[in-house]
Design a protein around this motif. Structure first.
Motif, short mmCIF file in Angstrom:
data_model
loop_
_atom_site.label_atom_id
_atom_site.label_comp_id
_atom_site.label_asym_id
_atom_site.label_seq_id
_atom_site.Cartn_x
_atom_site.Cartn_y
_atom_site.Cartn_z
N TRP A 19 48.84 33.03 35.95
CA TRP A 19 49.49 31.70 35.97
C TRP A 19 50.32 31.52 37.24
CZ3 TRP A 19 54.77 30.42 35.86
CH2 TRP A 19 55.04 29.05 35.67
N MET A 20 51.07 32.57 37.63
CA MET A 20 51.85 32.50 38.87
C MET A 20 50.94 32.34 40.07
SD MET A 20 55.03 35.21 38.59
CE MET A 20 53.98 36.65 38.28
N LEU A 21 49.85 33.11 40.11
CA LEU A 21 48.92 33.05 41.24
C LEU A 21 48.23 31.69 41.29
CD1 LEU A 21 47.76 34.87 43.50
CD2 LEU A 21 45.86 35.39 41.96
N PHE A 22 47.88 31.15 40.13
CA PHE A 22 47.24 29.83 40.06
C PHE A 22 48.17 28.76 40.64
CE2 PHE A 22 45.72 25.93 38.19
CZ PHE A 22 44.34 26.10 38.10
N ILE A 43 42.58 30.33 33.49
CA ILE A 43 43.67 31.31 33.56
C ILE A 43 43.47 32.42 32.54
CG2 ILE A 43 46.15 31.63 33.14
CD1 ILE A 43 46.57 28.82 34.35
N LEU A 44 43.09 32.05 31.32
CA LEU A 44 42.86 33.06 30.26
C LEU A 44 41.70 33.99 30.61
CD1 LEU A 44 43.36 30.91 27.02
CD2 LEU A 44 44.87 32.70 27.90
N VAL A 45 40.61 33.43 31.13
CA VAL A 45 39.43 34.25 31.47
C VAL A 45 39.79 35.27 32.55
CG1 VAL A 45 37.16 34.19 32.58
CG2 VAL A 45 37.71 32.55 30.78
N PHE A 46 40.45 34.82 33.60
CA PHE A 46 40.80 35.74 34.69
C PHE A 46 41.88 36.73 34.27
CE2 PHE A 46 38.37 32.77 37.19
CZ PHE A 46 37.85 33.55 38.21
N ALA A 47 42.77 36.32 33.36
CA ALA A 47 43.76 37.25 32.82
C ALA A 47 43.07 38.36 32.03
CB ALA A 47 44.75 36.50 31.94
N LEU A 48 42.05 38.02 31.28
CA LEU A 48 41.28 39.04 30.53
C LEU A 48 40.56 39.99 31.47
CD1 LEU A 48 39.82 36.80 27.66
CD2 LEU A 48 41.45 38.69 27.39
N ILE A 49 40.06 39.48 32.59
CA ILE A 49 39.39 40.34 33.57
C ILE A 49 40.38 41.34 34.16
CG2 ILE A 49 38.21 40.38 35.81
CD1 ILE A 49 37.06 37.60 35.08
N ILE A 50 41.57 40.85 34.54
CA ILE A 50 42.61 41.74 35.08
C ILE A 50 43.04 42.75 34.02
CG2 ILE A 50 44.98 41.83 35.95
CD1 ILE A 50 43.05 40.76 38.00
N PHE A 51 43.16 42.28 32.79
CA PHE A 51 43.54 43.17 31.67
C PHE A 51 42.51 44.29 31.51
CE2 PHE A 51 43.19 44.18 27.11
CZ PHE A 51 44.45 44.68 26.88
N ALA A 52 41.24 43.95 31.62
CA ALA A 52 40.17 44.95 31.48
C ALA A 52 40.23 45.97 32.62
CB ALA A 52 38.81 44.25 31.46
N ILE A 53 40.47 45.49 33.84
CA ILE A 53 40.57 46.41 34.99
C ILE A 53 41.76 47.35 34.83
CG2 ILE A 53 40.99 46.51 37.48
CD1 ILE A 53 39.49 43.83 37.70
N ASN A 54 42.90 46.79 34.39
CA ASN A 54 44.10 47.62 34.20
C ASN A 54 43.90 48.66 33.10
OD1 ASN A 54 45.41 46.18 36.18
ND2 ASN A 54 46.49 44.83 34.77
N SER A 55 43.10 48.32 32.10
CA SER A 55 42.87 49.23 30.97
C SER A 55 42.11 50.48 31.38
CB SER A 55 42.09 48.50 29.86
OG SER A 55 42.83 47.39 29.39
N VAL A 72 38.12 35.43 43.84
CA VAL A 72 37.15 34.69 43.01
C VAL A 72 37.84 33.55 42.27
CG1 VAL A 72 35.55 34.84 41.04
CG2 VAL A 72 35.60 36.67 42.74
N LEU A 73 39.08 33.78 41.82
CA LEU A 73 39.87 32.72 41.18
C LEU A 73 40.05 31.54 42.13
CD1 LEU A 73 41.75 31.59 38.94
CD2 LEU A 73 43.62 32.87 40.00
N ALA A 74 40.38 31.84 43.39
CA ALA A 74 40.55 30.77 44.39
C ALA A 74 39.24 30.01 44.61
CB ALA A 74 41.03 31.37 45.71
N ILE A 75 38.10 30.74 44.60
CA ILE A 75 36.79 30.11 44.81
C ILE A 75 36.43 29.21 43.62
CG2 ILE A 75 34.30 30.54 44.99
CD1 ILE A 75 35.70 31.20 47.55
#
Length: 438
Positions: A19-22, A43-55, A72-75
């Motif tokens: 959300w901050m980055l957006f 925002i939710l989709v990209f948050a889940l992607i980051i969550f998966a990478i952090n996991s 990719v979010l910016a694109i």
């Protein structure tokens, strides 16, 4: 249950991070047209992607993949230059990852006992994460403040008042950590502390979000008000065109009868009566006259109207329009708004002055690349200027004083500008517009 709470907390942190980055991207990239709920979905989709990478819990993978996801979010979510998106991704990555490294380094260096205290378990990790995100949020807001468009940014005093709240909350969070508060005997107290820390973080974000939303509403209201004013001006201008045309049609219709009457009087050798009738006929033509200053009907109508008004007020009005003066590339509604505002101000000032003079010049410059409208008028009242902005001296300041601002904003639309100077009781406005047809 404990594991679920930890996962939910990490997911919320990822959502807040995206959300901050957006919001940061939205500051200098153009958001693709879509409904607001679609932005929430992105925002939710990209948050889940980051969550998966952090996991996966792999630092190298995190450092490589996270910036790619940001790009990719910016694109996906924004229009704009690719290099702008790359630059935004670089800054966003530095802010998000950099604050984490800095805060952890600061806490480890200044508080060695932190490692041995009860703050090292999950609750303390939660507190540390919230502190990091609070610092990240403050840094993003400061960057946005200095890179926002003028219409969207807070003024300096307002920003200082707003930023005081997150800084105070950050100070409280740091104080709790550095005071080495130990909640080992009361896990409930730890949970309450973390919950309220997280609420402080969300609350601070909500304060800035609320201000931005309120500011946008005010901007929209002003745009709507300006649009209504411009439409009224355009309608008034078209009415004047129709009135002028009706005068000509009526005169042309009656001319045949007048000519027959004059001819009849001349046949009867009544020259005085014939001359008297022709004199009255010429007076009618002069009153109905709309001078052809250029090939633009709207421009002719506005100039003729102010020429007539000036004559009634005994204002000396000198109008010069260079042959070949081109204003066709300007939308009619914009032309009406700009000229009506400038000429109205000139007329009112000249009418109140001792000299009562208006001089209007319109010509092309740089081989037709620019259209120049230069208006000079006499004045005797005081000119009020504040921060390089002209202020109205009229009592109802809420509605007056918008004219010059409106002209400046329309000029920017045509890659132009408006400059105003005054000296020796002469006020000069120069409007320059880039000729898109050149």
């Amino acid at each position: 249950m404990k594991d679920i709470i930890i996962l939910m907390f990490r997911l919320m942190v990822c959502i807040f991070e995206i959300w901050m980055l957006f919001g940061f991207y939205n500051n200098f990239l153009k958001n693709k047209p879509r409904k607001s709920r679609n932005n929430i979905f992105i925002i939710l989709v990209f948050a889940l992607i980051i969550f998966a990478i952090n996991s996966i819990d792999n630092t190298i993978l995190n450092l490589i993949c996270v910036p790619v996801v940001y790009f990719v979010l910016a694109i996906v979510a924004f229009n704009g230059n690719v290099f702008k998106k790359l630059f935004g991704t670089l800054i966003g990555t530095i802010v998000i990852l950099g604050t984490e490294l800095i805060i952890v380094a600061v806490l480890n260096i200044t508080s060695k006992e932190l490692i041995e205290s009860s703050m090292v378990n999950e609750p303390s990790a939660f507190v540390l994460t919230i502190i990091v995100k609070m610092v990240t949020f403050i840094v993003f807001e400061i960057i946005k403040q200095f890179s926002s468009k003028e219409s969207e940014m807070m003024d300096g005093k307002t920003f200082c008042l707003y930023i005081l709240t997150p800084l105070s909350c950050l100070g409280i969070m740091f104080s709790v950590v550095f005071c080495r508060i130990d909640f080992t005997e009361n896990s409930l107290a730890k949970s309450v502390l973390i919950i309220f820390f997280f609420c402080m973080l969300i609350g601070n974000a909500a304060i800035f979000y609320g201000y931005n939303r309120y500011a946008k509403i005010l901007v929209e209201k002003e745009k709507n008000r300006r649009t209504v004013m411009e439409q009224k001006m355009e309608l008034e201008s078209y009415k004047k065109v129709n009135v002028a045309n009706d005068r000509y049609i009526t005169l042309l219709h009656d001319t045949n009868h007048h000519i027959k009457t004059v001819y009849s009087l001349l046949k009867k050798d009544k020259k005085d009566d014939a001359m008297n009738m022709l004199s009255k006929l010429f007076d009618k033509y002069e009153k109905a006259e709309m001078i052809e200053y250029s090939g633009n009907t709207i421009l002719n109508t506005i100039l003729s109207d102010y020429k007539e008004k000036s004559s009634k007020e005994n204002i000396e009005c000198d109008i010069f329009v260079e042959r070949g003066f081109n204003i066709e590339y300007v939308d009619e509604i914009d032309l009406v708004a700009m000229l009506s505002n400038l000429l109205s101000n000139s007329y009112e000032a000249a009418a109140k002055s001792d000299m009562k003079k208006i001089r209007i010049q319109m010509f092309m410059q740089n081989d037709g690349s620019f259209s120049v409208i230069k208006i000079e008028n006499s004045y005797t009242s005081m000119i009020v200027e504040e921060d390089s902005v002209l202020k109205t001296t009229k009592q109802n300041k809420e509605f007056h004083g918008l004219g010059i601002k409106s002209v400046q904003q329309i000029a920017e639309k045509y890659n132009g500008w408006l400059s105003s100077t005054w000296s020796d009781n002469v006020f000069k406005s120069v409007l320059i517009l880039e000729n898109s047809m050149c």
